[in-house]
Design an enzyme around this catalytic site. Structure first.
Site, PDB file in Angstrom:
ATOM      1  N   ASP A 283      26.713  14.655   6.576  1.00 33.55           N
ATOM      2  CA  ASP A 283      27.279  15.948   6.154  1.00 33.55           C
ATOM      3  C   ASP A 283      28.003  16.663   7.296  1.00 33.55           C
ATOM      4  O   ASP A 283      27.746  16.411   8.467  1.00 33.55           O
ATOM      5  CB  ASP A 283      26.158  16.902   5.689  1.00 33.55           C
ATOM      6  N   ASP A 284      28.831  17.598   6.890  1.00 36.97           N
ATOM      7  CA  ASP A 284      29.450  18.624   7.750  1.00 36.97           C
ATOM      8  C   ASP A 284      30.615  18.157   8.614  1.00 36.97           C
ATOM      9  O   ASP A 284      31.226  18.962   9.306  1.00 36.97           O
ATOM     10  CB  ASP A 284      28.417  19.323   8.673  1.00 36.97           C
ATOM     11  N   HIS A 331      31.667  18.595   0.352  1.00 28.21           N
ATOM     12  CA  HIS A 331      30.542  19.444   0.777  1.00 28.21           C
ATOM     13  C   HIS A 331      30.915  20.934   0.726  1.00 28.21           C
ATOM     14  O   HIS A 331      30.133  21.764   1.089  1.00 28.21           O
ATOM     15  CB  HIS A 331      30.153  19.028   2.205  1.00 28.21           C
ATOM     16  N   HIS A 335      31.720  25.802   4.121  1.00 28.54           N
ATOM     17  CA  HIS A 335      30.293  25.713   4.435  1.00 28.54           C
ATOM     18  C   HIS A 335      29.709  27.084   4.794  1.00 28.54           C
ATOM     19  O   HIS A 335      28.681  27.205   5.437  1.00 28.54           O
ATOM     20  CB  HIS A 335      30.035  24.728   5.584  1.00 28.54           C
ATOM     21  N   HIS A 440      23.723  14.156   9.742  1.00 28.51           N
ATOM     22  CA  HIS A 440      24.930  14.938  10.030  1.00 28.51           C
ATOM     23  C   HIS A 440      25.762  14.207  11.065  1.00 28.51           C
ATOM     24  O   HIS A 440      25.280  13.965  12.177  1.00 28.51           O
ATOM     25  CB  HIS A 440      24.548  16.350  10.516  1.00 28.51           C
TER      26      HIS A 440
HETATM   27 ZN    ZN Z   1      25.807  20.900   5.362  1.00 28.50          ZN
END
Ligand code: ZN
Length: 480
Positions: A283-284, A331, A335, A440
């Protein structure tokens, strides 16, 4: 005859005496003129009465003196009581003290202040007051160049619709200021919701208005005057809008809306369950320095994974991930919890923003998503009540599939140690179910743990796959 002669003598004497007197008088006049002619003369340079603004200093203009045509200016003495910077009337005397009679000339010097004082009002110069209210003085101050602070000398005159402020300095220079008072309620009332302005509730349940309050600067609490229009049918899916309107006595009105989303719980397409498969998810990202190394390792190990990307990082890494057979999931673009969970509209705007980036870079329409914080997050409650309950259904309705995780690598805060990341993952792997691993790709310690995780998995009979739209959704319990 004798008498006649006597009379002649007498007349002669009389004439003689008269002549004598005339001579004496003439001599006297000549003497006086002579004396006057030889008395020293003093001529002032400049004016006899001089006015000086107190900020300037008096400069001695001097005199010219002469005696019998001779310049004796040097003999003149000056006596002065002038005090610079101090208002008053002073005298400068020019005199000669070595002549047989006193000779002098005066000059008057006036130190004066002609400047008006400064008068300033605090607060507004045009004040709007609720009808019937009395004005509460916001204050004022007055200063004068010569007198300094003269605020205490300010006098006020209250008239019906204005206040006049007057101040005079010690030289009687006057300054005025005016404050206008307008009796009118210019401000709109306000309405505050109890709770949030968007509410999500499940179909068939009941809606209860969480309440509201309204207040006005002049009328005070006017909650009772609020009128609500619109309706909510909890037995029918959709978005309903309730309008709350309130008007104050002056006719100023305010209205605000509350959105009520009635949603139906959707049963998603179950997908294919693959026990013992490991779905590595990152993620991210993407991020230069980590994502690229992770892609290198995955390539080397011939392992496919899933990247839930944002709108940060370079396009090129997203492109590469797609080209090398990984799944690029969504995602959200920002964010930013406060933004994307503020309303369902805000969430979808954020999601669509990252979706269009991925489409632009890879050419694919990605429908695989992960909610920031996961679907079980409670942080969203702060921004919109029930939003996760609504969104988890709404994303399915809009054709997406969302994936939480059942293994957390702990790299989001629990640890920064690659060994711990490794331990967290391998200790939780199971052959009895699919393993969706939360990681991540923006973290160096995750990057550094990856090779060993893959090695362990391969050595222990696990296989690695990327999530596809056929993959069974792994979801957590929704808490908001
Ligand atoms: Zn995230």
């Amino acid at each position: 005859m004798k008498k006649e002669r006597n009379q002649n003598i007498y007349e002669k004497v009389f004439i003689l005496k008269k002549k004598f007197n005339t001579v004496v008088y003439s001599l006297l006049v000549i003497f006086v003129l002579a004396v006057f002619a030889i008395i020293p003369k003093i001529h002032l340079n400049g004016k006899e009465v001089t006015e000086i603004i107190y900020t300037n200093n008096y400069k001695e203009a001097g005199v010219k003196a002469s005696f019998l045509g001779k310049d004796i200016t040097r003999n003149i003495k000056i006596k002065s009581n002038v005090k610079n910077k101090k208002i008053g009337t002073y005298e400068v005397v020019y005199y000669l003290d070595d002549f047989f009679i006193p000779i002098s000339k005066k000059r008057t010097v006036k130190i004066i202040d002609k400047e008006k004082p400064e008068l300033s009002l605090k607060g507004e110069k045009k004040v709007f007051l609720c009808p019937g209210r009395e004005y509460q003085e916001d204050g004022f101050s007055a200063t004068d160049g010569y007198d300094g602070d003269i605020t205490k000398n300010v006098k006020t005159i209250k008239e019906k619709d204005r206040i006049i402020y007057i101040v005079k300095d010690s030289s009687n220079n006057e300054k005025r200021a005016i404050r206008e008072i307008i009796y009118k309620d210019k401000e709109k009332p306000s309405i505050q919701f109890n709770g949030l302005n968007e509410i999500n509730i499940a179909l068939g349940t009941s809606f209860q208005d969480p309440g509201y309050s309204a207040s006005d600067n002049c009328d005070g609490d006017i909650t009772k005057s609020v009128k609500i229009s619109g309706n909510v049918d909890t037995n029918k899916e959709g978005t309903y809008t309730l309008t709350y309107k309130v008007t104050d006595l002056m006719g100023n009105s305010t209205e605000i809306n509350r959105k009520i989303n009635i949603y139906k719980n959707i049963t998603p397409n179950p997908g294919v369950q693959k026990p013992g498969v490991v779905y590595l998810t990152f993620d991210d990202g993407p991020k230069e320095g980590t994502t690229n190394i992770i892609l290198d390792i995955l390539k080397e190990e011939n392992v496919k994974a899933t990247f839930f990307v944002t709108n940060k990082g370079p396009d090129e890494l997203i492109k590469r991930a797609a080209e090398e057979g990984h799944t690029v999931g969504l995602h959200t673009a920002s964010h930013d919890y406060a933004n994307l969970y503020s309303s369902t509209e805000a969430y979808f705007n954020d999601l669509y923003a990252v979706e269009s980036r991925v489409k632009r870079v890879t050419g694919f329409d990605s429908k695989i998503i992960r909610f920031p914080g996961g679907s079980s997050n409670t942080v969203s409650r702060r921004y919109s009540k029930g939003i996760m309950s609504f969104l988890t259904n709404e994303v399915l309705r809009r054709g997406y599939r969302y994936y939480d995780w059942n293994i957390s690598s702990g790299d989001a805060g629990e640890t920064t140690d690659p060994n711990m990341v490794y331990q967290n993952v391998i200790s939780r792997l199971s052959h009895e179910r699919p393993n969706i691993v939360l990681m991540h790709d923006i973290k160096t310690y995750t990057r550094d743990a990856l090779k060993n995780i893959i090695k362990y998995g391969k050595e222990n009979g696990y296989t690695f796959e990327a999530i596809t739209t056929d993959t069974e959704m792994v979801t957590q319990r929704v808490n908001n």
